[in-house]
Scaffold this active site. Structure first.
Site, mmCIF file in Angstrom:
data_model
loop_
_atom_site.group_PDB
_atom_site.id
_atom_site.type_symbol
_atom_site.label_atom_id
_atom_site.label_comp_id
_atom_site.label_asym_id
_atom_site.label_seq_id
_atom_site.Cartn_x
_atom_site.Cartn_y
_atom_site.Cartn_z
ATOM 1 N N CYS A 159 -3.012 -9.514 -2.971
ATOM 2 C CA CYS A 159 -2.019 -9.595 -4.056
ATOM 3 C C CYS A 159 -0.816 -10.476 -3.718
ATOM 4 O O CYS A 159 -0.187 -11.033 -4.617
ATOM 5 C CB CYS A 159 -1.566 -8.196 -4.449
ATOM 6 S SG CYS A 159 -1.148 -7.147 -3.059
ATOM 7 N N HIS B 39 5.443 -8.613 -6.813
ATOM 8 C CA HIS B 39 5.765 -9.126 -5.479
ATOM 9 C C HIS B 39 6.637 -10.384 -5.623
ATOM 10 O O HIS B 39 6.275 -11.324 -6.342
ATOM 11 C CB HIS B 39 4.492 -9.531 -4.725
ATOM 12 C CG HIS B 39 3.630 -8.375 -4.306
ATOM 13 N ND1 HIS B 39 3.991 -7.047 -4.418
ATOM 14 C CD2 HIS B 39 2.391 -8.374 -3.725
ATOM 15 C CE1 HIS B 39 3.027 -6.277 -3.944
ATOM 16 N NE2 HIS B 39 2.044 -7.055 -3.522
HETATM 17 N N1 NAP Z 1 -2.938 -2.014 -5.260
HETATM 18 C C1 NAP Z 1 -2.910 -3.352 -5.235
HETATM 19 O O1 NAP Z 1 -1.929 -3.980 -5.686
HETATM 20 C C2 NAP Z 1 -4.044 -4.124 -4.658
HETATM 21 C C3 NAP Z 1 -4.016 -5.506 -4.808
HETATM 22 C C4 NAP Z 1 -5.074 -6.267 -4.321
HETATM 23 C C5 NAP Z 1 -6.111 -5.658 -3.689
HETATM 24 N N2 NAP Z 1 -6.137 -4.306 -3.543
HETATM 25 C C6 NAP Z 1 -7.299 -3.735 -2.865
HETATM 26 O O2 NAP Z 1 -8.075 -3.015 -3.819
HETATM 27 C C7 NAP Z 1 -8.685 -1.892 -3.177
HETATM 28 C C8 NAP Z 1 -8.287 -0.624 -3.899
HETATM 29 O O3 NAP Z 1 -6.877 -0.505 -3.888
HETATM 30 P P1 NAP Z 1 -6.126 0.635 -4.712
HETATM 31 O O4 NAP Z 1 -4.690 0.300 -4.585
HETATM 32 O O5 NAP Z 1 -6.735 0.809 -6.051
HETATM 33 O O6 NAP Z 1 -6.481 1.937 -3.805
HETATM 34 P P2 NAP Z 1 -6.423 3.485 -4.216
HETATM 35 O O7 NAP Z 1 -5.434 3.728 -5.287
HETATM 36 O O8 NAP Z 1 -6.264 4.219 -2.924
HETATM 37 O O9 NAP Z 1 -7.903 3.786 -4.818
HETATM 38 C C9 NAP Z 1 -9.057 3.827 -4.017
HETATM 39 C C10 NAP Z 1 -10.281 4.089 -4.872
HETATM 40 O O10 NAP Z 1 -11.438 4.098 -4.026
HETATM 41 C C11 NAP Z 1 -12.171 5.307 -4.259
HETATM 42 N N3 NAP Z 1 -12.892 5.726 -3.051
HETATM 43 C C12 NAP Z 1 -12.386 6.190 -1.907
HETATM 44 N N4 NAP Z 1 -13.402 6.492 -1.044
HETATM 45 C C13 NAP Z 1 -14.550 6.182 -1.687
HETATM 46 C C14 NAP Z 1 -15.928 6.275 -1.333
HETATM 47 N N5 NAP Z 1 -16.321 6.717 -0.136
HETATM 48 N N6 NAP Z 1 -16.836 5.872 -2.234
HETATM 49 C C15 NAP Z 1 -16.466 5.408 -3.468
HETATM 50 N N7 NAP Z 1 -15.173 5.303 -3.850
HETATM 51 C C16 NAP Z 1 -14.230 5.682 -2.966
HETATM 52 C C17 NAP Z 1 -11.111 6.306 -4.653
HETATM 53 O O11 NAP Z 1 -11.743 7.400 -5.313
HETATM 54 P P3 NAP Z 1 -11.149 8.911 -5.300
HETATM 55 O O12 NAP Z 1 -10.048 8.933 -6.328
HETATM 56 O O13 NAP Z 1 -12.324 9.714 -5.707
HETATM 57 O O14 NAP Z 1 -10.670 9.181 -3.919
HETATM 58 C C18 NAP Z 1 -10.274 5.442 -5.590
HETATM 59 O O15 NAP Z 1 -10.938 5.319 -6.824
HETATM 60 C C19 NAP Z 1 -8.252 -1.939 -1.717
HETATM 61 O O16 NAP Z 1 -9.226 -2.617 -0.958
HETATM 62 C C20 NAP Z 1 -6.960 -2.728 -1.780
HETATM 63 O O17 NAP Z 1 -6.651 -3.368 -0.565
HETATM 64 C C21 NAP Z 1 -5.132 -3.522 -4.022
#
Ligand code: NAP
Length: 366
Positions: free
Chosen positions: A153, A250
């Site tokens: 991001c 950001h």
């Molecule tokens: N937030 C940002 O601004 C941003 C920007 C760019 C990239 N990213 C990337 O995008 C990804 C997700 O980020 P996020 O911010 O959305 O994280 P998050 O809010 O922590 O969400 C994680 C998701 O993954 C699921 N999950 C966890 N363990 C799992 C498993 N074993 N099998 C299947 N699903 C599973 C969780 O499900 P449960 O709810 O069931 O636990 C939840 O739906 C990361 O790799 C992050 O680095 C994030």
């Protein structure tokens, strides 16, 4: 488009997963038909499993859908062949190849495969041609499936602002300091006791990701005897990454040394004239991807993060730099342009290129 593409979401309950759902509601080409998350959520309705954190209501149809286990389509699993993925990197490393091997187009937000030599890391306005790497992937040759990624991001806003400058004047050195929103850490993210009244000058792995991804994104696609490969931009690059108490958006302070001299007017013109997707009619693409804010105290997260429906980057404060040539400030929405919106725009680009249906295995082998 008469029939919409059915879309599955891996990590549907997370911060980025929720943004997918918000941005895909009423999307003219895509329809969410399948949601998957961890064992904690699977088997429950989405409305029960997800703690909805966005400022638009959770669509009723989605709230009633049952969250599925994150298993790829097979004779016994009825899942779509297009997956928008947003799970933690360690999980994605195991999970995404299984979906690609099962013939899925996996359009991913995670960092696991961004730097893999045969995986395209793409911003449609910047390096759409890097999608040629898809045919180098073993999954593509075997099942027609593939992985395409979008950048971190904090990288995406930077590279969108740099590309118009790089293509006109060249870039030799990049110095960037970020002030990154808390939503970038997922939910619940950084504890309030750590971030309120504070700045945290460390985001694990972020500086390394920014430095490597920027040079890959601005690199050139080359075709050698061994197939397609990316030659990274030969520029010096250093990043300082900080977490600040902003919810979304950001902000980045950038200094650049250019390959050849450019005036302020020439740089402003390069940004203003940067419209590489004009004419493609991609529903999520902003008309003007890099937008200039002329006021001396802009861009600011609260005031500028939603420009272009959160898909545009705002630049401001362009002025001479005493150490390098020019310096400026940029802002981009980290969960829209920096995550879910980036994946959706990559998928729209793949549709426009006729590559979204996973490439037929025979065609890929040919
Ligand atoms: N937030 C940002 O601004 C941003 C920007 C760019 C990239 N990213 C990337 O995008 C990804 C997700 O980020 P996020 O911010 O959305 O994280 P998050 O809010 O922590 O969400 C994680 C998701 O993954 C699921 N999950 C966890 N363990 C799992 C498993 N074993 N099998 C299947 N699903 C599973 C969780 O499900 P449960 O709810 O069931 O636990 C939840 O739906 C990361 O790799 C992050 O680095 C994030």
């Amino acid at each position: 488009m008469k029939n919409k593409y059915p879309i599955g979401i891996l990590g549907a309950t997370g911060m980025v997963g929720q943004r997918y759902i918000q941005l895909l509601e009423n999307h003219p080409w895509f329809e969410v038909t399948w949601l998957a998350a961890s064992d904690r959520s699977s088997g429950r309705t989405y409305g029960e499993a997800a703690k909805w954190r966005l400022d638009t209501p959770l669509p009723e149809r989605i709230a009633k859908m049952t969250v599925a286990p994150a298993e790829p389509p097979s004779a016994s699993v009825d899942a779509p062949k297009i997956m928008f993925a947003s799970v933690d990197a360690a999980i994605a490393r195991e999970m995404e190849p299984k979906f690609a091997a099962a013939g899925c187009a996996v359009i991913s937000n995670s960092s696991s495969f961004r730097m893999a030599p045969n995986v395209p890391l793409v911003i449609p306005e910047v390096n759409a041609d890097h999608l040629h790497l898809i045919v180098e992937q073993p999954w593509c040759k075997e099942s027609g499936g593939y992985i395409v990624t979008n950048p971190n991001c904090s990288t995406i806003g930077l590279v969108m602002a740099l590309k118009p400058i790089e293509e006109r004047f060249g870039i030799e050195q990049i110095f960037v300091t970020t002030m990154q929103a808390v939503s970038g850490a997922g939910y619940p993210g950084v504890a309030s006791m750590d971030i309120l009244d504070n700045v945290v000058p460390f985001i694990g792995g972020e500086e390394e990701k920014m430095e490597a991804e920027t040079l890959k994104l601005l690199g050139k696609l080359e075709r050698g005897a061994a197939g397609h490969a990316i030659k990274p931009l030969a520029a010096g690059m250093t990043a300082h990454c900080n977490r600040v108490q902003v919810v979304d958006g950001h902000t980045e302070c950038v200094s650049l040394k250019l390959g050849r001299k450019a005036t302020r007017e020439e740089i402003l013109a390069a940004w203003a004239e940067f419209q590489p997707l004009a004419g493609l009619d991609l529903p999520t693409a902003p008309a003007l991807p890099v937008q200039w804010a002329s006021q001396p105290d802009r861009p600011q997260p609260r005031l500028d993060r939603n420009r272009g429906n959160g898909m545009a980057v705002t630049v401001g404060r362009l002025r001479p730099c005493n150490l390098l040539d020019w310096k400026f400030v940029l802002l981009s929405h980290n969960t829209v342009r920096g995550a879910a919106g980036a994946t959706i725009l990559n998928a729209e680009l793949l549709v426009s290129l006729g590559k979204l249906e996973p490439v037929a295995a025979e065609a890929a082998r040919a």
